[in-house]
Scaffold this motif. Structure first.
Motif, PDB file in Angstrom:
ATOM      1  N   UNK A 159      73.994  19.305  33.116  1.00  0.00           N
ATOM      2  CA  UNK A 159      75.397  19.740  33.241  1.00  0.00           C
ATOM      3  C   UNK A 159      75.776  20.666  32.090  1.00  0.00           C
ATOM      4  N   UNK A 160      75.470  20.257  30.869  1.00  0.00           N
ATOM      5  CA  UNK A 160      75.794  21.076  29.700  1.00  0.00           C
ATOM      6  C   UNK A 160      75.004  22.389  29.719  1.00  0.00           C
ATOM      7  N   UNK A 161      73.753  22.326  30.154  1.00  0.00           N
ATOM      8  CA  UNK A 161      72.921  23.529  30.201  1.00  0.00           C
ATOM      9  C   UNK A 161      73.452  24.534  31.217  1.00  0.00           C
ATOM     10  N   UNK A 162      73.918  24.031  32.358  1.00  0.00           N
ATOM     11  CA  UNK A 162      74.440  24.924  33.394  1.00  0.00           C
ATOM     12  C   UNK A 162      75.690  25.647  32.896  1.00  0.00           C
ATOM     13  N   UNK A 163      76.609  24.921  32.274  1.00  0.00           N
ATOM     14  CA  UNK A 163      77.832  25.548  31.763  1.00  0.00           C
ATOM     15  C   UNK A 163      77.488  26.626  30.738  1.00  0.00           C
ATOM     16  N   UNK A 164      76.509  26.337  29.897  1.00  0.00           N
ATOM     17  CA  UNK A 164      76.121  27.265  28.836  1.00  0.00           C
ATOM     18  C   UNK A 164      75.346  28.464  29.382  1.00  0.00           C
ATOM     19  N   UNK A 218      69.708  33.712  31.856  1.00  0.00           N
ATOM     20  CA  UNK A 218      70.153  32.363  32.201  1.00  0.00           C
ATOM     21  C   UNK A 218      69.053  31.335  31.940  1.00  0.00           C
ATOM     22  N   UNK A 219      67.836  31.663  32.352  1.00  0.00           N
ATOM     23  CA  UNK A 219      66.709  30.747  32.144  1.00  0.00           C
ATOM     24  C   UNK A 219      66.465  30.523  30.658  1.00  0.00           C
ATOM     25  N   UNK A 220      66.542  31.592  29.864  1.00  0.00           N
ATOM     26  CA  UNK A 220      66.307  31.464  28.432  1.00  0.00           C
ATOM     27  C   UNK A 220      67.414  30.654  27.758  1.00  0.00           C
ATOM     28  N   UNK A 221      68.645  30.822  28.207  1.00  0.00           N
ATOM     29  CA  UNK A 221      69.745  30.031  27.647  1.00  0.00           C
ATOM     30  C   UNK A 221      69.598  28.558  28.021  1.00  0.00           C
ATOM     31  N   UNK A 222      69.153  28.294  29.248  1.00  0.00           N
ATOM     32  CA  UNK A 222      68.914  26.906  29.655  1.00  0.00           C
ATOM     33  C   UNK A 222      67.842  26.271  28.788  1.00  0.00           C
ATOM     34  N   UNK A 223      66.802  27.044  28.491  1.00  0.00           N
ATOM     35  CA  UNK A 223      65.737  26.534  27.626  1.00  0.00           C
ATOM     36  C   UNK A 223      66.238  26.306  26.207  1.00  0.00           C
ATOM     37  N   UNK A 224      67.148  27.161  25.750  1.00  0.00           N
ATOM     38  CA  UNK A 224      67.664  27.000  24.385  1.00  0.00           C
ATOM     39  C   UNK A 224      68.508  25.742  24.227  1.00  0.00           C
ATOM     40  N   UNK A 225      68.904  25.136  25.352  1.00  0.00           N
ATOM     41  CA  UNK A 225      69.739  23.929  25.301  1.00  0.00           C
ATOM     42  C   UNK A 225      68.931  22.641  25.232  1.00  0.00           C
ATOM     43  N   UNK A 236      62.145  15.109  26.638  1.00  0.00           N
ATOM     44  CA  UNK A 236      61.378  16.338  26.555  1.00  0.00           C
ATOM     45  C   UNK A 236      61.057  16.729  25.127  1.00  0.00           C
ATOM     46  N   UNK A 237      60.685  17.977  24.951  1.00  0.00           N
ATOM     47  CA  UNK A 237      60.300  18.477  23.633  1.00  0.00           C
ATOM     48  C   UNK A 237      61.462  18.428  22.651  1.00  0.00           C
ATOM     49  N   UNK A 238      62.672  18.648  23.142  1.00  0.00           N
ATOM     50  CA  UNK A 238      63.840  18.568  22.268  1.00  0.00           C
ATOM     51  C   UNK A 238      64.003  17.201  21.646  1.00  0.00           C
ATOM     52  N   UNK A 239      63.642  16.172  22.397  1.00  0.00           N
ATOM     53  CA  UNK A 239      63.733  14.809  21.880  1.00  0.00           C
ATOM     54  C   UNK A 239      62.791  14.617  20.695  1.00  0.00           C
ATOM     55  N   UNK A 240      61.633  15.282  20.744  1.00  0.00           N
ATOM     56  CA  UNK A 240      60.691  15.200  19.623  1.00  0.00           C
ATOM     57  C   UNK A 240      61.266  15.876  18.376  1.00  0.00           C
ATOM     58  N   UNK A 258      57.153  24.736  17.966  1.00  0.00           N
ATOM     59  CA  UNK A 258      56.193  25.749  18.422  1.00  0.00           C
ATOM     60  C   UNK A 258      55.958  25.616  19.927  1.00  0.00           C
ATOM     61  N   UNK A 259      55.933  24.396  20.431  1.00  0.00           N
ATOM     62  CA  UNK A 259      55.732  24.169  21.868  1.00  0.00           C
ATOM     63  C   UNK A 259      56.886  24.755  22.673  1.00  0.00           C
ATOM     64  N   UNK A 260      58.105  24.594  22.170  1.00  0.00           N
ATOM     65  CA  UNK A 260      59.269  25.179  22.844  1.00  0.00           C
ATOM     66  C   UNK A 260      59.172  26.697  22.840  1.00  0.00           C
ATOM     67  N   UNK A 261      58.740  27.264  21.714  1.00  0.00           N
ATOM     68  CA  UNK A 261      58.575  28.726  21.623  1.00  0.00           C
ATOM     69  C   UNK A 261      57.530  29.216  22.619  1.00  0.00           C
ATOM     70  N   UNK A 262      56.419  28.497  22.732  1.00  0.00           N
ATOM     71  CA  UNK A 262      55.360  28.879  23.679  1.00  0.00           C
ATOM     72  C   UNK A 262      55.904  28.889  25.106  1.00  0.00           C
ATOM     73  N   UNK A 263      56.617  27.819  25.466  1.00  0.00           N
ATOM     74  CA  UNK A 263      57.202  27.740  26.804  1.00  0.00           C
ATOM     75  C   UNK A 263      58.200  28.872  27.031  1.00  0.00           C
ATOM     76  N   UNK A 264      59.008  29.163  26.016  1.00  0.00           N
ATOM     77  CA  UNK A 264      60.020  30.220  26.130  1.00  0.00           C
ATOM     78  C   UNK A 264      59.364  31.582  26.357  1.00  0.00           C
ATOM     79  N   UNK A 265      58.298  31.871  25.620  1.00  0.00           N
ATOM     80  CA  UNK A 265      57.623  33.164  25.758  1.00  0.00           C
ATOM     81  C   UNK A 265      57.008  33.302  27.142  1.00  0.00           C
TER      82      UNK A 265
END
Length: 280
Positions: A159-164, A218-225, A236-240, A258-265
């Motif tokens: 929900x928060x990711x969609x709004x953002x 939009x996809x990149x902003x969702x990942x940034x959340x 997920x990785x954010x929890x780590x 680094x794992x989040x960065x890899x996924x983002x790229x």
């Protein structure tokens, strides 16, 4: 001495949130249950796939989607192998599920609103400041209503990711349609096309490259959340990353980051390549 008494804005917002929570619980509960079940199913399905097979498929797809260029394929293979090697595969799939779900909802919501804005100056004047508000509000603030409406877990994170994340899709869809040549519009009208035909056969195809650029954002902003959403129980990785902060574990935080960065790229290059292909 105050000339005007303090406006009880905080109390009004709290009362409004309580009222929405109490009166729309019948709506929030099914969304929480069904969306939560979908995210869990998606994550379990992705985890069911053999990691080596998944890595190979992504690398092969990267090779063909970039016009048979080897660079992204090698990066995807090594990057995903690194995440698997660090025992973060399950967390990667949880994060990927959250991003996919958030992105799909954002696109499904954002494209129609963008079309609506492109068709009406009044609607554009109303929605534009709303989008400005959504993009400038600190992302952490979205966690408050998310928790109030859906509790904790993956669903409020979505929900928060969609709004953002939804504003770029709305803005770019509106922009892309408005940039379609007036001559093309007039020509289509001269051939007797209906409004529906004009939208789906002229305006959307011509605006596809711009819309895809908005979807990429939009996809990149969702990942940034993902890290922020983890503060309200999204797995997920954010929890780590949150766990590494609480335990002062620099190594875990670095590897998860680094794992989040890899996924983002990987996601960014995939969507950019799709945009290039569609635009050619």
């Amino acid at each position: 001495m105050k000339i005007i008494e303090t406006i009880p804005m905080k109390q009004w917002i709290s009362n409004l949130t309580d009222w929405i929570t109490d009166n729309f619980e019948f709506l929030f509960e099914p969304i929480k249950d069904n969306l939560g079940a979908f995210i869990e199913w998606l994550s379990e399905t992705l985890q069911w796939i053999n990691p080596w097979l998944f890595i190979a498929l992504i690398a092969i797809l990267a090779f063909f989607i970039t016009g048979k260029r080897i660079g992204l394929a090698i990066f995807a293979f090594i990057g995903l192998w690194f995440i698997f090697n660090q025992d973060l595969w399950q967390d990667l799939m949880d994060t990927f599920s959250l991003v996919i779900t958030s992105s799909i909802i954002s696109v499904v919501v954002g494209v129609p609103f963008g079309i609506w804005m492109a068709k009406s100056r009044v609607v554009e004047a109303i929605i534009t400041p709303v989008l400005d508000f959504m993009q400038t509000m600190p992302a952490f603030v979205y966690l408050i209503p998310a928790v109030a409406f859906f509790g904790i877990g993956m669903v409020p994170g979505v929900f928060a990711s969609v709004i953002f994340a939804v504003p770029p899709t709305v803005r770019f869809t509106n922009l892309g349609i408005r940039q379609v040549s007036k001559e093309l519009i007039e020509a289509s009208e001269a051939f007797g096309t209906t409004g529906f035909q004009k939208l789906f056969k002229v305006q959307l195809p011509m605006a596809k490259k711009t819309i895809m650029a908005g979807i990429n954002q939009t996809v990149m902003l969702a990942l940034s959340m993902v890290v922020i959403a983890s503060m309200i129980g999204a797995e997920g990785l954010g929890q780590k990353v949150i766990e590494s902060l609480s335990r002062n574990n620099v190594g875990l935080g670095f590897v998860a980051g680094v794992s989040i960065v890899i996924l983002a790229i990987i996601i960014d290059r995939f969507t950019q390549s799709l945009n290039t292909q569609k635009g050619e």
